[in-house]
Design an enzyme around this catalytic site. Structure first.
Site, mmCIF file in Angstrom:
data_model
loop_
_atom_site.group_PDB
_atom_site.id
_atom_site.type_symbol
_atom_site.label_atom_id
_atom_site.label_comp_id
_atom_site.label_asym_id
_atom_site.label_seq_id
_atom_site.Cartn_x
_atom_site.Cartn_y
_atom_site.Cartn_z
ATOM 1 N N LEU A 1 21.723 -15.183 31.406
ATOM 2 C CA LEU A 1 21.962 -15.487 30.003
ATOM 3 C C LEU A 1 21.037 -16.583 29.496
ATOM 4 C CD1 LEU A 1 25.868 -15.354 30.053
ATOM 5 C CD2 LEU A 1 24.218 -13.478 29.857
ATOM 6 N N ARG A 2 20.254 -17.185 30.407
ATOM 7 C CA ARG A 2 19.209 -18.179 30.122
ATOM 8 C C ARG A 2 19.728 -19.544 29.695
ATOM 9 N NH1 ARG A 2 15.668 -15.963 33.303
ATOM 10 N NH2 ARG A 2 14.533 -14.157 32.468
ATOM 11 N N ASP B 1 20.740 -6.095 35.708
ATOM 12 C CA ASP B 1 19.700 -7.058 36.096
ATOM 13 C C ASP B 1 18.986 -7.565 34.842
ATOM 14 O OD1 ASP B 1 18.269 -8.705 37.767
ATOM 15 O OD2 ASP B 1 16.786 -7.189 38.319
ATOM 16 N N HIS C 1 13.308 -12.362 27.997
ATOM 17 C CA HIS C 1 12.164 -13.280 27.919
ATOM 18 C C HIS C 1 11.722 -13.431 26.470
ATOM 19 C CE1 HIS C 1 11.370 -13.902 32.155
ATOM 20 N NE2 HIS C 1 11.336 -12.607 32.389
#
Length: 427
Positions: free
Chosen positions: A64-65, A307, A311
């Site tokens: 989820l960054r 997965d 970005h």
């Protein structure tokens, strides 16, 4: 709130349900299937005629960054994308920044997910401090205080076999499952594509099949020694599947999953340096793809995950070898897996089990089913609706997908979380 989901084709593998049923929801839980409970008055009715109703999807691996890389995505943005994809539970690996090697980070992620309110988020704790592979983490503390449902070293391979053995022993003593990404880093050696004819033609540094199989072999031996429950994440080679199948036959307590895109893409999709196909593990051969599909058929692979790795645009704009691996994958998880049924490789109930029941069991969660009294986490989709993947229209903050322009079949129309509608295609 009382909700009636009317005339949908309910598929609930855990409860062996596959047919047209009404679903009655009260106070966020399943109140009844088929026959209305006494005195039930629906405050909201969802017409599911012609649609398929399944338990909310459980995704075993989604980055989820947040925290650390909010320019790529946030918990709010990515759980919103999950809701649009029929996913109600997400499992986050420990390689956030800071790393999930103390309870505070796990608690932060869970709190932010609750505030967003689009999906349940569970975390894996770090197997070693800082994922450095040198000192064991406080797994018991991560479990009891941080609520971590398993432990992992993310994509960082633990070179010291003794430390890996000690980590497995510690996890076993806590009753925790170890989630393993099998990739021997010295064999990867800065590779970016599968070692074969395509990487040779393009002149790209290559990752051999052995990078995966050597790691699988070592971890299987250690699982046998320690007795720990282990889950092998995102397998990509046919030989690794055969090794897992043999170990399962011998009674080792292991499971495995595969990323949905690995069931449909191969090294040939790299074309002429398509950086959207820079993935990790790399796309393998057609033969490997067929072995992965066969592993799902036989049950040696029990789950399919996204997965998801969103970005920013710049991450994919450099020359292939210098781009960052990964794809934005939440919104294509369901239709890519449904394609297995359209191709006659799995039955619809088998497809649903690998997205709901089995991932929930791997995580040890009471999710992935719609039994009476269960939380009303529900995905409703139109199995006949075609749609074209448009990267710029993805709900995820990450627009990086090699599937741009693909026509997929199966579109989520509603997602319910604890009986609350968190996504509706009409709205």
């Amino acid at each position: 709130m009382n909700i009636l989901i009317k005339s949908g084709h309910l598929i609930d593998p855990k409860n062996d349900v596959d047919g047209i049923h009404d679903i009655y929801i009260s106070d966020g839980q399943i109140a009844a299937i088929g026959k209305s409970p006494k005195g039930f008055m629906a405050e909201q009715t969802i017409d599911a005629n012609g649609k398929t109703v399944i338990p909310g999807i459980v995704d075993l691996s989604a980055r989820l960054r947040e925290p650390g890389h909010e320019h790529k995505g946030t918990i709010a943005s990515e759980t919103r994308a999950a809701a649009a994809s029929g996913i109600t539970t997400l499992c986050v690996p420990p390689d956030t920044d800071p790393i999930i090697d103390n309870p505070a980070v796990a608690e932060l992620i869970q709190r932010r997910a609750e505030e967003a309110g689009f999906a349940h988020v569970v975390t894996l704790g770090a197997l070693t401090m800082g994922l450095a592979g040198e000192q064991l983490s406080e797994m018991a503390e991560l479990y009891h205080e941080g609520g971590c449902i398993g432990v992992s070293n993310g994509t960082r391979y633990i070179n010291n076999t003794l430390i890996m053995r000690r980590a497995m022993e510690y996890a076993a003593s806590c009753g925790l499952t170890v989630f393993i990404t099998p990739e021997e880093h010295s064999l990867v050696n800065a590779g970016v594509a599968h070692e074969g004819s395509v990487s040779t033609r393009l002149g790209l540094p290559a990752i051999p099949e052995a990078a995966e199989t050597v790691a699988v072999a070592r971890e299987l031996m250690l699982v046998e020694q320690t007795g720990v429950r282990a889950h092998f994440c995102r397998l990509s080679t046919g030989r690794a599947i055969n090794m897992i199948a043999r170990a399962q036959h011998d009674g080792l307590p292991i499971t495995a999953d595969v990323a949905a895109h690995q069931l449909h893409l191969t090294e040939m999709d790299l074309g002429y340096f398509n950086s959207q196909c820079h993935l990790r593990p790399p796309l393998r051969t057609q033969r490997d793809l067929e072995c992965l599909q066969h592993g799902l058929q036989t049950g040696n692979i029990t789950a399919v995950c996204s997965d998801h790795q969103p970005h920013d645009a710049d991450a994919k704009l450099a020359p292939f070898s210098e781009t960052e691996p990964g794809m934005s994958a939440l919104e294509t998880l369901l239709p890519l897996t449904l394609r297995m049924a359209d191709e006659g490789l799995l039955t619809p109930i088998e497809v649903v089990s690998r997205l709901t029941q089995h991932p929930a069991e791997i995580l040890g969660l009471d999710k992935g089913h719609l039994g009476i009294g269960a939380a009303a986490d529900i995905c409703i989709f139109d199995p006949e609706q075609y749609w074209v993947v448009d990267a710029e229209k993805l709900v995820s903050q990450g627009k990086n997908t090699p599937l741009h322009g693909w026509e997929l079949k199966g579109r989520v129309t509603h997602t319910l979380l604890n009986g609350k509608t968190v996504f509706s295609l009409e709205s």
